[in-house]
Each structure stands twice: as structure tokens, then as C-alpha cells.
Motif scaffolding. Sequence first.
Motif, PDB file in Angstrom:
ATOM      1  N   PHE A   1      31.789  34.476  49.589  1.00 41.34           N
ATOM      2  CA  PHE A   1      32.197  34.040  50.937  1.00 41.34           C
ATOM      3  C   PHE A   1      31.950  35.149  51.962  1.00 41.34           C
ATOM      4  O   PHE A   1      31.476  34.894  53.067  1.00 41.34           O
ATOM      5  CB  PHE A   1      33.670  33.657  50.936  1.00 41.34           C
ATOM      6  N   GLN A   2      32.286  36.358  51.595  1.00 35.94           N
ATOM      7  CA  GLN A   2      32.102  37.478  52.526  1.00 35.94           C
ATOM      8  C   GLN A   2      30.625  37.694  52.842  1.00 35.94           C
ATOM      9  O   GLN A   2      30.243  37.913  53.998  1.00 35.94           O
ATOM     10  CB  GLN A   2      32.699  38.752  51.914  1.00 35.94           C
TER      11      GLN A   2
ATOM     12  N   SER B   1      36.678  30.289  40.574  1.00 33.68           N
ATOM     13  CA  SER B   1      36.853  30.651  41.981  1.00 33.68           C
ATOM     14  C   SER B   1      36.875  32.158  42.204  1.00 33.68           C
ATOM     15  O   SER B   1      36.606  32.633  43.309  1.00 33.68           O
ATOM     16  CB  SER B   1      38.140  30.031  42.536  1.00 33.68           C
TER      17      SER B   1
ATOM     18  N   ILE C   1      32.802  25.929  48.877  1.00 35.82           N
ATOM     19  CA  ILE C   1      32.063  26.538  49.990  1.00 35.82           C
ATOM     20  C   ILE C   1      32.195  25.694  51.254  1.00 35.82           C
ATOM     21  O   ILE C   1      32.355  26.214  52.359  1.00 35.82           O
ATOM     22  CB  ILE C   1      30.579  26.732  49.606  1.00 35.82           C
ATOM     23  N   LYS C   2      32.143  24.371  51.088  1.00 35.98           N
ATOM     24  CA  LYS C   2      32.228  23.470  52.242  1.00 35.98           C
ATOM     25  C   LYS C   2      33.564  23.620  52.982  1.00 35.98           C
ATOM     26  O   LYS C   2      33.626  23.496  54.204  1.00 35.98           O
ATOM     27  CB  LYS C   2      32.055  22.014  51.790  1.00 35.98           C
ATOM     28  N   LYS C   3      34.628  23.865  52.233  1.00 38.58           N
ATOM     29  CA  LYS C   3      35.934  24.036  52.881  1.00 38.58           C
ATOM     30  C   LYS C   3      35.941  25.244  53.799  1.00 38.58           C
ATOM     31  O   LYS C   3      36.576  25.247  54.852  1.00 38.58           O
ATOM     32  CB  LYS C   3      37.026  24.171  51.809  1.00 38.58           C
ATOM     33  N   ARG C   4      35.232  26.280  53.385  1.00 38.48           N
ATOM     34  CA  ARG C   4      35.187  27.518  54.165  1.00 38.48           C
ATOM     35  C   ARG C   4      34.092  27.474  55.234  1.00 38.48           C
ATOM     36  O   ARG C   4      34.262  27.989  56.339  1.00 38.48           O
ATOM     37  CB  ARG C   4      34.938  28.686  53.203  1.00 38.48           C
ATOM     38  N   PHE C   5      32.944  26.826  54.890  1.00 38.12           N
ATOM     39  CA  PHE C   5      31.800  26.762  55.812  1.00 38.12           C
ATOM     40  C   PHE C   5      31.328  25.309  55.911  1.00 38.12           C
ATOM     41  O   PHE C   5      30.350  24.913  55.275  1.00 38.12           O
ATOM     42  CB  PHE C   5      30.654  27.650  55.308  1.00 38.12           C
TER      43      PHE C   5
ATOM     44  N   GLU D   1      28.935  35.199  55.337  1.00 35.98           N
ATOM     45  CA  GLU D   1      29.149  35.546  56.745  1.00 35.98           C
ATOM     46  C   GLU D   1      28.320  36.762  57.148  1.00 35.98           C
ATOM     47  O   GLU D   1      27.663  36.757  58.197  1.00 35.98           O
ATOM     48  CB  GLU D   1      30.636  35.826  56.979  1.00 35.98           C
TER      49      GLU D   1
END
Length: 517
Positions: A135-136, A128, A167-171, A139
Motif C-alpha cells: 500500500f505504501q 494481509s 487494494i480497492k478499499k484503499r485505492f 502511493e
Amino acid sequence: MKIGIDIGGTTTHAVLVTSDGRLLQASQHITTPDLLTGVKGAVQALFERTSICPAGVKGIFIGTTELINAIFEGRVMSRTALIRIGTQPTKIKPALTFPETLRSSLKKVWFVKSSNHYNHATLETNISDGLVSIFQQIETDAIEAISIVGTYSPMYEEEELWVKEAIKKRFPNIAITVSHRLGSIGYIERENAAILNALFSKLIRSLLAELSTCFSGLSFTCPFWLTKSDGSLMTVQEAMDFPVLTIFSGVANSLKGAVILTSYKDLLAVDIGGSKIYAGRVRNEQLREVNSSTNLAGIDTSLAMPEFISLPFGGGSIPNIKDGHVRFLPHHSNDIAIEGLSWGGSSWTVSDCFLKLFPEAFYDEKIDPVRLAGLSNSDCELVVSHVMGQLKLALDQFQESEEELPIVLVGGGSPLFGHELFGPYKQVMNPAGYPISGAIGACFAPVSEVVDKVYWLHNRSKEEILDEAVAACKKAVLKKGASPESIQISYVEEYPFAYLRGEILRVKTRATGELIL
């Protein structure tokens, strides 16, 4: 009732079929740039000619050439990123052989450190750590789709799935492809397939949303399916997850439709469309599958595809003769019944050449042979000779023995190809229903599942591994809605790894079954 729809490059065909397999009605509409206008027009025409209401339809089955056309037309794809999971970064450039229009949509390539090796796997939580900056950037760069490729994921898929879920949890709305679902051995081929799948995600989601709106507007309450390149069905969710598997669905449906329209189980099928001619071998009612690396528009992939040959011309192609050599202009006549010379248009097409030499081959009350008086017989003979020569070369590649296979011609332009043009081939037929072969093939498509996985034996026998693969395949087909008594195993193939230490086996299994409506 059920409806089959074939969205071709030039024409969209639709058929209405009863539950016991009887054809009630067929219709067609020019394929429109937005696709949906053509689909809506073809479906509306079905109901204008029958007393059936939409509530009587229990399923709609669709094949389309939309994705393969998108590649050749250079359409805008999803803004895509690639995540490579490995023990060390690789210097191999991704999407190296992709056309520039596709490669330009691959915006980012990221590396995540893996703890897997070919002979063991551990999933450590520190994976992770490499995702924070990813993640940054997702976006910042407005990434729309992500392809995740783990070096050893055909044996150990956990890392790919873990990264996907993170990734799915965030996007939650981003389209994510994991490579182990699209291939096995062959890292580059598997990565190429995963990248292609991600690139197509926005296109397929838009198409499915438009189809859903279209069918709701026509008062249908039933589900609809897309067909895959192997001629089987996939749900809307499967199509969203794996759009690349639909890429040759139109071809597969048309070639399999040749089986349904005839009494032959083994044949050579030829689909003669407006922009392309496709030829393929059907054995025991099934299309032969390419088992090695497959090439798609110059891209090596691990995708399962039917074995067929595509000729870069069709009935609407526009010839260009120079120094006695036949070539074809890059564009073709989209509506030959308006644009072709025989119909009063201004485009000299391949169909006009055949009609000049064989005016009785094709009947249409709008055709007037007088309009072809200005065409040179010698030029038309050159074009017909070139087209037939290329087609015969393609058919010869599928003749494996002395056995003479029947040739079944389907597609809108097939009546132009008379028996006398095939020389030594004696069994040539153009069955009733030839224009709607693709829609018929879609309407009778089965559900299927392919399990292609690498196993460590780990003190288990090879027979136990094979039984596990077959059971998993049958279970998956049953879950998709197949009737239990109809499920069949198409093949079980095993590939031992002589160059790896330890007992390791790749198993590829396919099962099919009839969908319960």
C-alpha cells in the motif's frame, strides 16, 4: 436503428442499419490522431445524408485497432505493478519478451505468500500482512494499474479476489487485473496477458471517456459497446476491466463482415487495408479460434484470439526496391487519396503499382493514369508479385483439404486485387459493401461468454462438471442481454491433466446470443 463503427489505422467507417438488418447509409472519414475527430466526422456524415435523428438509434457498436497500434507505436502505458501470489518467490523475470516501451511501464514487482497448493486451498487472513508495505509503495510510486497473478488461481481464484478487494478499499480508482479471468494453464502466458491488460487500462479508459463525450455531444442517449477479438460484444465496464480483449477487434469485425456481405458460411476472408492485409478462415460463420498459446507482438499469452495471418503491408505501404528485392518503408500513406501518385500526391504506394498494371481495376474520378507514366513497369511487377506471393502463402495455410473455399476480398483496397491474380483460386469475389466490412461486422456482433476453468471432480462425474460449465456460460450470456431463444453453445472442450494426481479437468466453453436492443 443501430450504428456500426470501424476505427481502422487509416480510415474510420460508419454504417446506419435498421432493426431488421437493412443498410440505410454508410460514410467514412480519415482516422485522425485523436480518433474522436474521425469518429465524429463519420457519424455526422450518416445523419447529413438521412432524415433519421439520433433518438432513433438504440445502440452503437465499435471495433478499433487502437490498442494493437499503441504497441507498435510505443505509446505511453499505465504505470503498472505486478503482485505474484505463490508458495515461494520465483526468479523468473516478468515481461521478459515484452518490447522495451511496454516493459519500462512495469514499475514494481511484489510477492505475497500463498497457502494454496495445486490440490487444496485455504485462505488465511495473514495474507494481509504482505500488503501493508505494498500500500505504501503504491502511493510512493504513483502506480496506476495492478496485475495480480496467483500460481494456482485457475483452480482457486479466492486469493486473487481477496487481494483485489483489499487494494480497492484503499485505492478505489486504481485499475486491477486478476489473472484467472484471462487464462488457465500456462503461468507465464497468463501472467503476460494480465500485465498487458493492466498496461492498457489508462489508454482504454481515456478512449471510452472520449467516446462517451463524443456521443453525448451528438445527442445520442443510447448505450455503446466495443467488440472483442473474437468478434463479440463487450459493455463499457467490461472494456474497462479487460481492454486487452479488444486488441484484434477490428480484424475480427472485418473478417466476419465478409460473411454478412456474402451468402457464404465457409470461406477465406481477406481484409486489404491501408497499412496491413489480414487473412483468416471462417467456418460455419465463425472465426476459427487459436486454442494454444498465442503470440502477440512477440509476447506469449493465454488470450483467446481468432486465427488469422497479418501481412506487414497494405495499399498505402511505400515500396523500396533494392537489388531486386522488395521491402517496405516503416511508415505508410495515411490518406492515399491525397498522398498516392495516382491521385496527384508524391508517395509511391502499393496501390499505385497495381493501378499501373491494372488501370481499370479501381475507379475514382480523381485518379489519372498519366501520373504513373514515370513508374517502371518492372518495378511495379516486382511489388505486385511480392504482395500476391505473400498473400497466396497465407491463404494456402488455411486450405486444410482438397475443398476449394471461396475467397472474399474486403477492405478499401480490395478491388485492386483482381481475380486473374489468384491463379488456381477460382472463386474470388469482391462483394458490394467491401469498404464497410468492419463496420458491418461490428453492427451485427453477438454477445458471448467464455468459461475457461480448472475443476476438481471431488466425487462428481465429468458430465456434471460439463453441465455446470455450460449452464454458467448460458447464464452469463443471458445476463449480458442476449435473447434466451438465440443462445447457442459454440463449443465445449475438455483437457484432462495426465501429469497431476487426482481427478482434475480443464473445461473451456463458449456461448453466444443475439443482443436485445
